[in-house]
Enzyme design. Sequence first.
Site, PDB file in Angstrom:
ATOM      1  N   CYS A 160       3.915  10.070  -6.703  1.00  0.00           N
ATOM      2  CA  CYS A 160       5.041   9.913  -5.771  1.00  0.00           C
ATOM      3  C   CYS A 160       4.861  10.547  -4.542  1.00  0.00           C
ATOM      4  O   CYS A 160       5.549  10.014  -3.279  1.00  0.00           O
ATOM      5  CB  CYS A 160       6.269  10.688  -6.546  1.00  0.00           C
ATOM      6  SG  CYS A 160       6.498  10.193  -8.546  1.00  0.00           S
ATOM      7  N   CYS A 210       4.588  15.348  -8.783  1.00  0.00           N
ATOM      8  CA  CYS A 210       3.952  14.104  -9.325  1.00  0.00           C
ATOM      9  C   CYS A 210       3.106  13.640  -8.101  1.00  0.00           C
ATOM     10  O   CYS A 210       3.768  13.302  -6.892  1.00  0.00           O
ATOM     11  CB  CYS A 210       4.900  12.869  -9.410  1.00  0.00           C
ATOM     12  SG  CYS A 210       4.131  11.133  -9.780  1.00  0.00           S
TER      13      CYS A 210
END
Length: 287
Positions: free
Chosen positions: A143, A140
Amino acid sequence: MAEVLSKTSLLPSWHHHQYHQNNQSSISVFPKSCNYNKSRSFSCSLKLSPEISSPSLSTTSDFHGKNIAFQATSITSSQPHASSAVNSQQSGRRIGKALKWWEKGNQPNMKEVVSAEDLVESLSNAGDKLVIVDFFSPGCGGCKALHPKICQLAEMTPDVQFLQVNYEEHKSMCYSLNVHVLPFFRFYRGAHGRLCSFSCTNATIKKFRDALAKHKPERCSLGPTKGLEEKELLALATNKDLSFTYTPKPTEDVPAKEEVIVAEETPPRLPLPSATSKSAQVVTAWR
């Protein structure tokens, strides 16, 4: 004659040994006396050097039962620090192991969850401490960009516990907890259980800061620590991919309240006028 020649062949070796005596030879043998008798036999006796120190390696020679001692010499490496250099290189490989991005900058109050049981126990043992569960994925991008700021906030708030849940390693658990968007955060505290849950990115970090400022102040909660909700615990227990067991708490029977029915008073009805009176009124008005 062959025996005499074999004996005489030792003479050059004695001179050769004396020539290299100063070069720390491992054998010290000195001739004592050599006699050539009339029977054409050549005999020699040997004198051992007293400089030979123990431990020594001895062999039996054929020179009249005498012993020749060989001094054990140790071979030293030309690089005395070779072994230490190898050890330092090996330790350097272990120390220099590249950390993954979600491991960089982690603080002592940041912990990675390894199982569903670990998550439940971490929330239950937190007491009144604020716990933030961070759901992330190694692939991600949001993230990864948000992680350094989360580490900074964790450093600024050492009394807050951060739990990291790797989505790629715990997909089934995240599915049971209804986590379908990343990065995702959930706040828990004491007997209140879940306080809030939301998703934010690096651009919307203010949402995380506001939730942290709202729920960070110390407070005492009455009752045991709640942690996950009852339906979430049941979902984890029924998940066949997880080795998690949960026994629902027995519900207490609450006595039913007696319903008291109060009869409503109906207002009195007015008497309806009779047909004779209506006809009389009509006649009177016509007249």
